[in-house]
Enzyme design. Sequence first.
Site, PDB file in Angstrom:
ATOM      1  N   HIS A 159      49.581  59.284  29.965  1.00 46.43           N
ATOM      2  CA  HIS A 159      49.311  59.424  28.535  1.00 46.43           C
ATOM      3  C   HIS A 159      49.176  60.887  28.119  1.00 46.43           C
ATOM      4  CE1 HIS A 159      48.119  57.823  24.662  1.00 46.43           C
ATOM      5  NE2 HIS A 159      47.095  58.667  24.627  1.00 46.43           N
ATOM      6  N   ASP A 175      52.143  55.720  31.525  1.00 43.73           N
ATOM      7  CA  ASP A 175      51.049  55.659  30.553  1.00 43.73           C
ATOM      8  C   ASP A 175      50.389  54.281  30.623  1.00 43.73           C
ATOM      9  OD1 ASP A 175      49.358  55.760  28.368  1.00 43.73           O
ATOM     10  OD2 ASP A 175      50.813  56.724  27.064  1.00 43.73           O
ATOM     11  N   CYS A 179      49.318  59.533  19.926  1.00 43.52           N
ATOM     12  CA  CYS A 179      48.500  58.351  20.205  1.00 43.52           C
ATOM     13  C   CYS A 179      48.173  57.626  18.889  1.00 43.52           C
ATOM     14  CB  CYS A 179      47.249  58.752  20.974  1.00 43.52           C
ATOM     15  SG  CYS A 179      46.291  57.350  21.604  1.00 43.52           S
TER      16      CYS A 179
END
Length: 363
Positions: free
Chosen positions: A337, A308, A153
């Site tokens: 995600h 996601d 991320c």
Amino acid sequence: MKNIILSGSAEEIGKQLQESYDRMCSSTQKWMEMLQYDPYPQTGLSPKEVVWRKNKARLYRYVSPSGHQHKVPILIIYALINKPYILDLTPGMSLIEHLLECGFDIFLLDWGDFDWEDRELSYGNLVNDYIARAVQKTLLTSGSDELTMLGYCMGGTMTSMYAGLYPQERIKNIVLLSAPIDFSDAGTSSLWLNSPDYDADRIVDTFQLVPKDFIDIGVKMLRPVNNYIGTYTRLWRSIDEDNPVIAWKALNKWVNDNINFPGEAYRQWIKDLYQENKLVKKQFSLQGQTVDLARITSNLLVMAGENDHLVMTAQAQAALDYMSSSDKSYYEFPVGHGGLVFGNYAKKNVYPVMSEWLKQRSN
């Protein structure tokens, strides 16, 4: 509950309905008791030791159960808004555990809990004063001349910032998991953050240290039904179908275990990246140094989730276009995600692809 098929006499049907009702009441009672009284499980249990620290940050080296079979160590860079134990959630469901079992030497930079005195930390501080030193310590401790950097991320975005500033540092491999690089279209996040009324300067000037609850609510409101209702219906279904709930409990613990966001870094994250997309335009500077993604030539693995909603696949895939690596690999998986690093699908499909790619490039 599972579908109920009624058959037989009126008496038998009545009995079936009563059994179904009793089961529903029992499941609901267990569900309520778990939400009110059941303690959170232990998480992040893979053995590790601190090899370097700076303020609240800790650089961990994990203890390998089978020794180090691969020459190149892995340094994991995590995001700023959650705890990194999602990567080592529970035994049997841990990316770090998997990589250790494959014989990799694993390091992880844990940012700790940001507090009032950290409000002025910028990405320049975080990259130059923390990540750069963690890289040096990883190389020194492992005795290797090269390393792999793995970013998840925002941690992947920060890994790219570092690599775009310090390509001479011996980064053999870069692994980016759901890491936003191009912010031109961030889905629902763009609609919200690019609104003329969303004033990052005003937010930071007001809070200075952006509260964790402010960030948490903002992220969850991107999918409010799923995050506020779906989470608990999934638990009820697991109880009703007599499935293990330890994974739900561990994940729910992590989802609600957030940290504050240093104000200056938040200002850059919103203004320079989401609103002005400076990283891919070669306009993003850290302490007077321009980050140039084209300077990155490390072997590159990019992984993204088709479902996601936080990082669009195009945001992650853009790394292949802007980085100059000759060895580039890209994989999309039918997950969200968190599905790249947690869950049965990740364990069976994502972990093996990652570890096999690294094995071929770590000796």
